[in-house]
Design an enzyme around this catalytic site. Sequence first.
Site: not given
Lengths: 196, 294
Positions: A47-49, A79, A106, A135-136, A171, A173
């Site tokens: 997600g977004e940390s 991630c 990051r 992903i990023r 990821h 998942e």
Amino acid sequence: MSKIGVLALQGAFREHKRLFEMLGAETVLVKLPEHLEGIDGLVIPGGESTAIGRLLREYALVEPIRRLAVEGMPVMGTCAGMIVLAKEIVGAPEPHLALMDIRVNRNSFGRQRESFETDLDIPAIGAPAFPAVFIRAPHVESVGAGVDVLARYEDRIVACREGQFLALSFHPELTDDTRLHNYFLEMVAARQQLQP
Amino acid sequence: MAKTGTELVKRGMAEMQKGGVIMDVVTPEQAKIAEAAGAVAVMALERVPSDIRAAGGVARMADPTIVEEVMKAVSIPVMAKCRIGHIVEARVLEAMGVDYIDESEVLTPADDKFHINKKEFTVPFVCGCRDLGEALRRIGEGASMIRTKGEPGTGNIVEAVKHQRMVQAQIRRVQGMSEDELMTEAKNLGAPYELLLEVHRLGRLPVVNFAAGGIATPADAALMMELGSDGVFVGSGIFKSENPEKFARAIVQATTHYQDYGLIAELSKGLGTPMKGIELSTLGEHERMAGRGW
């Protein structure tokens, strides 16, 4: 049967839930401290940390999760979850859960257009190579003495384990390959055997 | 071998945004406020939709300087809008390294017949929809994320509710159909058949489905989550409110805890005045943005 908490403040929590249920584990979505009751392991999803870190603090989840983790509860972070687990985040004033002795950078593979998928060798789960989606993604710049490196991609550490903690840059998942989720369930089962 | 720009990588990026709030910003300072409040991404714009409405004329892609300044200011993903069908605006945003492009009806369309062939791009796209057919046409063109259109810049939730209810009702209908009925349903909806089969099998869209267009309060955001949205875009609702910092934080928390009504009550106390808003019946047909797109 193990009961796995999936931190559900934001991000890809449904996907983790799906994979654990495919493996026969029970799952519970964790949004508030009371949802931690009775879980055997915890997953911090992608997600977004910064968003996840902010919501962890707003809802007083940091201390209860740290307490359970320090007592031995296995925790897996993917991630953003890897960033949340780290003791040091490059360029950030403070860490979030600060459970793993790793220094994380990051977005170290670039912006979204540089995001990629690749086949990754992870000796701990054996052949074939794992379909890893970055992903990023963050990577681990350096690890403390107690940390085992499980995988590298182009010389960067992208998977590591420190005792009951597992951190992945990518990821699992988002794929149907359940081997890393199974690996985590084995960590959870090993800990359950130690308990009375 | 590493592969970039695959369907999994592009759709996966949107999966990471689920349960989050994406906020419109027009300056690096606003972007920092959004990031600190817990936004999962920001949309870098020259004007928020309500100002685009007020300004009139042709609305185009933002000045690249603004987009670049926002990208430098925050570590969360940065999105930007291009006009419907404007391949070059999209290529320019991709070249700048924007993380997601919104091919948006908020801007004046550049093509009155065709949308961008988004499969050709490495950067992922989000597109608006009013119903399932429109959502699946956009996914067919390569959109990796869908949002309702709502009626942008109005601060009025009614159109976003209408669009999300429509999409969800059509998904339930398709899910309950026999496979024999799906080709005719594809024709009726104007949807690609293969994607309709996927909806039938999954019981949801094959990509993430956000709400947008009129969200102005924490309760609005929670309502859209309640109706089955995966997350929300807030355009004018934050920086046109009396207290953007408080609104931003409250909307983020209401989106995560959308069924915790006591909490939403707490979050909504003393927030100050939300953006003013426009009653839809006072808006002429030519002033509506949701009808743009084909």
